[in-house]
Design a protein around this motif. Structure first.
Motif, short mmCIF file in Angstrom:
data_model
loop_
_atom_site.label_atom_id
_atom_site.label_comp_id
_atom_site.label_asym_id
_atom_site.label_seq_id
_atom_site.Cartn_x
_atom_site.Cartn_y
_atom_site.Cartn_z
N SER A 162 -66.05 53.25 -37.78
CA SER A 162 -65.79 53.27 -36.34
C SER A 162 -64.29 53.36 -36.08
O SER A 162 -63.47 53.18 -36.97
N ASP A 218 -63.32 46.51 -31.63
CA ASP A 218 -64.69 46.13 -31.30
C ASP A 218 -64.90 46.26 -29.79
O ASP A 218 -64.02 45.91 -28.99
N ASP A 219 -66.05 46.78 -29.41
CA ASP A 219 -66.40 46.90 -28.00
C ASP A 219 -66.25 45.52 -27.35
O ASP A 219 -66.89 44.55 -27.78
N ILE A 222 -69.20 42.99 -26.58
CA ILE A 222 -69.93 42.18 -27.55
C ILE A 222 -69.05 41.14 -28.23
O ILE A 222 -69.47 40.49 -29.18
N ILE A 279 -74.37 44.48 -24.41
CA ILE A 279 -74.59 45.89 -24.09
C ILE A 279 -76.09 46.11 -23.92
O ILE A 279 -76.87 45.95 -24.86
N PRO A 292 -73.77 40.64 -32.83
CA PRO A 292 -73.33 41.99 -32.50
C PRO A 292 -73.49 43.02 -33.61
O PRO A 292 -73.34 44.22 -33.38
N TRP A 294 -65.78 46.33 -36.45
CA TRP A 294 -65.18 47.65 -36.64
C TRP A 294 -64.68 47.83 -38.08
O TRP A 294 -64.20 46.91 -38.72
N ASN A 348 -75.52 51.17 -32.99
CA ASN A 348 -74.08 51.33 -32.89
C ASN A 348 -73.68 52.46 -31.95
O ASN A 348 -72.56 52.47 -31.42
N ARG A 363 -72.06 51.45 -28.70
CA ARG A 363 -70.80 50.72 -28.71
C ARG A 363 -69.64 51.72 -28.57
O ARG A 363 -69.64 52.78 -29.19
N THR A 364 -68.63 51.37 -27.80
CA THR A 364 -67.57 52.32 -27.47
C THR A 364 -66.77 52.77 -28.69
O THR A 364 -66.27 53.89 -28.72
#
Length: 231
Positions: free
Chosen positions: A147, A151-152, A155, A162, A179, A183, A198, A201-202
């Motif tokens: 990723s 981390d988003d 979460i 989310i 979560p 990352w 996943n 998640r942003t």
């Protein structure tokens, strides 16, 4: 008596010379730049792997023993996130704090490969690039990625979580108390991501289709090791 002392002295000198001659060799096997490099301590290009950053005063031990160098193309300008793989490219040792501490990252379970295996055959691996706190393992059939380097926030502790619509049409939630991987700790392809939570998640959104171009890299593009070192 004097003859016996002389013989004993000669034997001690010979033993000391033998020990000195068999000192375990240490060699630099990779340079990231002018102040960061990897050392391998061991015979026949296998042994302990050490990470050194002379600017930050870091000397750490990502792999305690049995490390064998990665022989494909390796480009690694990233400094905070450091990711290392070995000869078989079967997993990763990663640091998210400039090489001070290390953890094990892995391939995600699920159908990353066209044959639905979760990791590539070693012989398919072409290169490994780590740039902007993200790793990219290129193979003949796929591109594996970690990723992006955060981390988003939804979460993280205290976040709202989310909520997403699952493939069966039901609503589900990724909760801060569970979560999943943080990352940089798992590698997957876009094929595998399509079946994983996943994707919501942003840090996993809008990933590239190709290995990012690295310009003006100052390090080596392959690991190097002398099989005869210390012999």
């Amino acid at each position: 008596m004097n003859g016996m002392k002389l013989l004993t002295g000669l034997l001690l000198i010979a033993a000391a010379n033998t020990v000195q001659a068999k000192k375990v060799p240490t060699q630099v096997v990779y340079r990231f730049d002018d102040h960061r490099y990897l050392e391998l301590k061991g015979w026949n290009c296998e042994g302990e792997l050490w990470y050194i950053d002379t600017k930050r005063g870091v000397r750490s031990n990502p792999v305690g023993q049995f490390y064998r160098i990665f022989t494909r193309k390796l480009v690694h300008p990233s400094e905070r996130y450091i990711a290392l793989t070995g000869w078989s490219a079967g997993g990763f040792r990663v640091s998210k704090d400039y090489g001070q501490t290390w953890s094990t990252a892995m391939f995600s379970p699920g159908p990353n490969e066209p044959d639905e295996m979760n990791q590539p055959p070693s012989e398919d691996v072409i290169s490994f690039t780590v740039v902007n706190d993200q790793g990219f393992l290129l193979t003949k059939k796929s591109l594996y990625m970690s990723s992006r380097g955060f981390d988003d926030p939804r979460i993280l502790p205290g976040g709202p979580g989310i909520t997403f619509t699952a493939p069966d049409g039901t609503l589900d939630t990724i909760k801060p108390r569970s979560p999943g991987w943080s990352w940089g700790m798992v590698y997957m392809t876009k094929r595998g991501l399509a079946d994983a939570t996943n994707q919501y998640r942003t840090e996993w959104m809008n990933l590239p289709d190709n290995v990012p171009e690295v310009k003006n890299y100052q390090g080596w593009d392959h690991m190097r090791c002398d099989m005869d070192a210390g012999k």
